[in-house]
Motif scaffolding. Structure first.
Motif, PDB file in Angstrom:
ATOM      1  N   SER A   2      64.796  99.023  35.163  1.00 23.91           N
ATOM      2  CA  SER A   2      65.959  98.547  35.349  1.00 23.91           C
ATOM      3  C   SER A   2      66.164  97.258  35.384  1.00 23.91           C
ATOM      4  CB  SER A   2      64.813  99.513  37.175  1.00 23.91           C
ATOM      5  OG  SER A   2      64.352 100.505  37.672  1.00 23.91           O
ATOM      6  N   THR A   3      66.937  97.091  36.037  1.00 23.94           N
ATOM      7  CA  THR A   3      67.174  95.501  36.359  1.00 23.94           C
ATOM      8  C   THR A   3      66.791  94.529  37.744  1.00 23.94           C
ATOM      9  OG1 THR A   3      69.656  95.335  37.377  1.00 23.94           O
ATOM     10  CG2 THR A   3      69.457  96.054  34.735  1.00 23.94           C
ATOM     11  N   PRO A   4      66.681  92.785  37.090  1.00 26.91           N
ATOM     12  CA  PRO A   4      66.117  92.140  38.577  1.00 26.91           C
ATOM     13  C   PRO A   4      66.747  92.477  39.608  1.00 26.91           C
ATOM     14  CG  PRO A   4      66.514  91.188  36.721  1.00 26.91           C
ATOM     15  CD  PRO A   4      66.908  92.519  36.169  1.00 26.91           C
ATOM     16  N   THR A   5      68.349  92.706  39.627  1.00 27.26           N
ATOM     17  CA  THR A   5      68.716  93.534  40.903  1.00 27.26           C
ATOM     18  C   THR A   5      68.817  94.580  41.534  1.00 27.26           C
ATOM     19  OG1 THR A   5      70.632  94.129  39.258  1.00 27.26           O
ATOM     20  CG2 THR A   5      70.540  91.586  40.144  1.00 27.26           C
ATOM     21  N   SER A   6      67.960  95.259  41.178  1.00 29.46           N
ATOM     22  CA  SER A   6      68.298  96.997  41.177  1.00 29.46           C
ATOM     23  C   SER A   6      67.852  96.609  42.747  1.00 29.46           C
ATOM     24  CB  SER A   6      66.937  97.279  40.601  1.00 29.46           C
ATOM     25  OG  SER A   6      67.630  98.038  39.414  1.00 29.46           O
ATOM     26  N   THR A   7      67.882  97.251  43.922  1.00 31.56           N
ATOM     27  CA  THR A   7      67.653  97.909  45.033  1.00 31.56           C
ATOM     28  C   THR A   7      66.481  98.625  45.162  1.00 31.56           C
ATOM     29  OG1 THR A   7      70.366  97.363  45.799  1.00 31.56           O
ATOM     30  CG2 THR A   7      68.845  97.997  47.289  1.00 31.56           C
ATOM     31  N   PRO A   8      65.377  98.347  45.670  1.00 30.21           N
ATOM     32  CA  PRO A   8      64.683  99.058  46.065  1.00 30.21           C
ATOM     33  C   PRO A   8      65.130 100.878  46.930  1.00 30.21           C
ATOM     34  CG  PRO A   8      63.755  96.881  46.310  1.00 30.21           C
ATOM     35  CD  PRO A   8      65.302  96.715  46.107  1.00 30.21           C
ATOM     36  N   VAL A   9      64.153 101.364  46.779  1.00 33.64           N
ATOM     37  CA  VAL A   9      64.027 102.430  47.505  1.00 33.64           C
ATOM     38  C   VAL A   9      62.840 102.630  47.678  1.00 33.64           C
ATOM     39  CG1 VAL A   9      65.135 105.262  47.398  1.00 33.64           C
ATOM     40  CG2 VAL A   9      66.275 102.741  46.954  1.00 33.64           C
ATOM     41  N   VAL A  10      62.471 102.888  49.310  1.00 33.42           N
ATOM     42  CA  VAL A  10      61.127 103.743  49.951  1.00 33.42           C
ATOM     43  C   VAL A  10      61.032 104.667  50.205  1.00 33.42           C
ATOM     44  CG1 VAL A  10      59.309 102.732  50.983  1.00 33.42           C
ATOM     45  CG2 VAL A  10      59.814 100.900  49.655  1.00 33.42           C
ATOM     46  N   PHE A  11      60.100 105.368  49.619  1.00 42.64           N
ATOM     47  CA  PHE A  11      60.467 107.268  50.591  1.00 42.64           C
ATOM     48  C   PHE A  11      59.002 107.384  50.635  1.00 42.64           C
ATOM     49  CE2 PHE A  11      62.650 107.286  46.370  1.00 42.64           C
ATOM     50  CZ  PHE A  11      64.282 108.066  46.702  1.00 42.64           C
ATOM     51  N   ILE A  12      59.237 107.769  52.195  1.00 41.54           N
ATOM     52  CA  ILE A  12      58.135 108.232  52.937  1.00 41.54           C
ATOM     53  C   ILE A  12      57.642 109.681  53.610  1.00 41.54           C
ATOM     54  CG2 ILE A  12      57.167 107.115  55.085  1.00 41.54           C
ATOM     55  CD1 ILE A  12      59.326 105.234  55.467  1.00 41.54           C
ATOM     56  N   HIS A  13      57.183 110.190  53.446  1.00 41.21           N
ATOM     57  CA  HIS A  13      57.065 111.642  53.102  1.00 41.21           C
ATOM     58  C   HIS A  13      56.251 112.073  54.558  1.00 41.21           C
ATOM     59  CE1 HIS A  13      52.503 111.486  53.324  1.00 41.21           C
ATOM     60  NE2 HIS A  13      52.339 110.320  52.306  1.00 41.21           N
ATOM     61  N   GLY A  14      56.589 113.106  54.761  1.00 41.33           N
ATOM     62  CA  GLY A  14      56.075 113.487  56.329  1.00 41.33           C
ATOM     63  C   GLY A  14      54.243 114.388  56.720  1.00 41.33           C
ATOM     64  N   LEU A  15      53.956 114.423  57.260  1.00 41.02           N
ATOM     65  CA  LEU A  15      52.807 115.264  57.530  1.00 41.02           C
ATOM     66  C   LEU A  15      52.238 116.938  56.866  1.00 41.02           C
ATOM     67  CD1 LEU A  15      50.798 115.326  59.497  1.00 41.02           C
ATOM     68  CD2 LEU A  15      52.136 116.561  60.849  1.00 41.02           C
ATOM     69  N   TRP A  16      51.703 116.757  56.359  1.00 43.05           N
ATOM     70  CA  TRP A  16      51.579 118.069  55.239  1.00 43.05           C
ATOM     71  C   TRP A  16      52.123 118.398  54.005  1.00 43.05           C
ATOM     72  CZ3 TRP A  16      52.694 120.226  60.574  1.00 43.05           C
ATOM     73  CH2 TRP A  16      51.027 120.113  61.368  1.00 43.05           C
ATOM     74  N   ILE A  84      63.740 105.715  52.694  1.00 47.27           N
ATOM     75  CA  ILE A  84      64.280 107.319  53.450  1.00 47.27           C
ATOM     76  C   ILE A  84      62.910 108.034  53.684  1.00 47.27           C
ATOM     77  CG2 ILE A  84      64.798 109.816  51.611  1.00 47.27           C
ATOM     78  CD1 ILE A  84      67.005 107.443  49.873  1.00 47.27           C
ATOM     79  N   GLY A  85      62.976 108.863  54.537  1.00 45.38           N
ATOM     80  CA  GLY A  85      61.917 109.342  54.940  1.00 45.38           C
ATOM     81  C   GLY A  85      62.191 111.084  55.005  1.00 45.38           C
ATOM     82  N   HIS A  86      61.424 111.832  54.697  1.00 48.21           N
ATOM     83  CA  HIS A  86      61.304 113.334  55.394  1.00 48.21           C
ATOM     84  C   HIS A  86      60.624 113.027  56.741  1.00 48.21           C
ATOM     85  CE1 HIS A  86      59.928 117.777  54.888  1.00 48.21           C
ATOM     86  NE2 HIS A  86      61.075 117.590  55.188  1.00 48.21           N
ATOM     87  N   SER A  87      60.779 114.320  58.060  1.00 47.37           N
ATOM     88  CA  SER A  87      59.615 114.799  58.812  1.00 47.37           C
ATOM     89  C   SER A  87      58.911 113.491  60.083  1.00 47.37           C
ATOM     90  CB  SER A  87      58.309 115.532  58.269  1.00 47.37           C
ATOM     91  OG  SER A  87      58.417 116.110  59.859  1.00 47.37           O
ATOM     92  N   PHE A  88      57.768 113.461  59.771  1.00 45.97           N
ATOM     93  CA  PHE A  88      57.378 112.364  60.104  1.00 45.97           C
ATOM     94  C   PHE A  88      57.457 110.928  58.841  1.00 45.97           C
ATOM     95  CE2 PHE A  88      54.776 114.270  63.304  1.00 45.97           C
ATOM     96  CZ  PHE A  88      55.038 113.257  64.216  1.00 45.97           C
ATOM     97  N   GLY A  89      57.833 110.461  57.966  1.00 43.65           N
ATOM     98  CA  GLY A  89      58.641 110.057  56.778  1.00 43.65           C
ATOM     99  C   GLY A  89      60.051 109.063  58.017  1.00 43.65           C
TER     100      GLY A  89
END
Length: 267
Positions: A2-16, A84-89
């Motif tokens: 990755s380069t210093p200019t890469s956009t962060p993406v935070v993935f958020i899981h859901g319940l279970w 980016i989140g799924h369910s409760f995420g």
């Protein structure tokens, strides 16, 4: 690399579901030039097995505590991320976008935020493992393979559902589901999201047409709550998909749709 200019993406899981289920998505997003990460919820361990063995550490964890943990993770990044989140995420992703901590959000089969009124029978049945006993609010609750099949794997084969159950499921705190189910009766619910804010980044809500845990009508009701905002809010349905759509064999179609939408927003 990755380069210093890469956009962060935070993935958020859901319940279970353990955060490591996002690994295929992280690989695809990294190849697309993003810098992905997938932190777990408070109490989650590094692996599925470790989390199952330490279920008590998840007991009592609620929406505010989960949101705060992701706020801390975001604060440690070098740039404002896409979430980016799924369910409760998906609920948490909307809260982070509304608070200005994220530059854009994709909420996939998002748990109901305050103001969502539809309550289909399928959703009630999917939540029964927690909601059938008020004491579960302060416990960590595990699904059986049969419960997972109904709530997550109803649109895939039983064999695949059982495989996903074995590979990715972890105990989940009962508090978030209790908080969301009572949101419309609470003046200060942690499931509340500022849906009117117009200076936020773009939001995409994705629904599965066969989802039992968060039926399409529930996701669509959340989308409609944003009608008073001038910010970009889009909605997409995958008609033949259930709640497992981010981790089953059809996950790539959802990931590609997410990447295409981000590209359409120049993100």
């Amino acid at each position: 690399m990755s380069t210093p200019t890469s956009t962060p993406v935070v993935f958020i899981h859901g319940l279970w579901i353990h955060s490591s289920a996002w690994l295929p998505w992280q690989n695809v997003f990294r190849e697309a030039g993003y810098e992905p990460s997938a932190p777990g919820w408070p109490g989650d361990k590094a692996t599925v097995a470790e989390t199952r063995a330490n279920a008590a550490e998840l007991a009592g964890v609620g929406i505010e505590q989960i949101t705060a943990s992701y706020s801390r993770a975001i604060a440690a990044l070098t740039a404002k991320p896409i979430v980016i989140g799924h369910s409760f995420g998906g609920l948490i992703a909307q809260k982070l976008l509304a608070s200005g901590e994220a530059r854009a959000a994709i909420a996939i089969d998002p748990a109901q935020i305050k103001g969502v009124k539809p309550l289909p029978f399928a959703q009630i049945r999917s939540g029964l493992p927690v909601l059938k006993n008020p004491a579960n609010r302060n416990r960590a609750v595990s699904l059986t393979s049969k419960q997972f099949r109904y709530g997550f794997g109803n649109a895939i084969s039983e064999t695949e559902s059982n495989s996903l159950y074995s590979e990715w499921t972890i105990p989940g705190p009962g508090r978030p589901l209790s908080e969301a189910s009572a949101a419309n009766f609470s003046k200060s619910s942690p499931a509340a999201v500022d849906t009117i804010r117009s200076d936020r980044g773009p939001l995409l809500i994705i629904a599965g047409g066969k989802d039992h845990t968060v039926p399409e009508v529930v996701a669509k009701a959340a989308f409609r709550l944003y009608a008073g905002s001038r910010a970009v809010t889009d909605f997409r349905v995958f008609p033949d998909r259930g709640h497992s759509l981010v981790l089953d064999s059809g996950w790539r179609a959802v990931a590609d749709a997410s990447l295409s939408w981000l590209a359409s927003q120049s993100l």
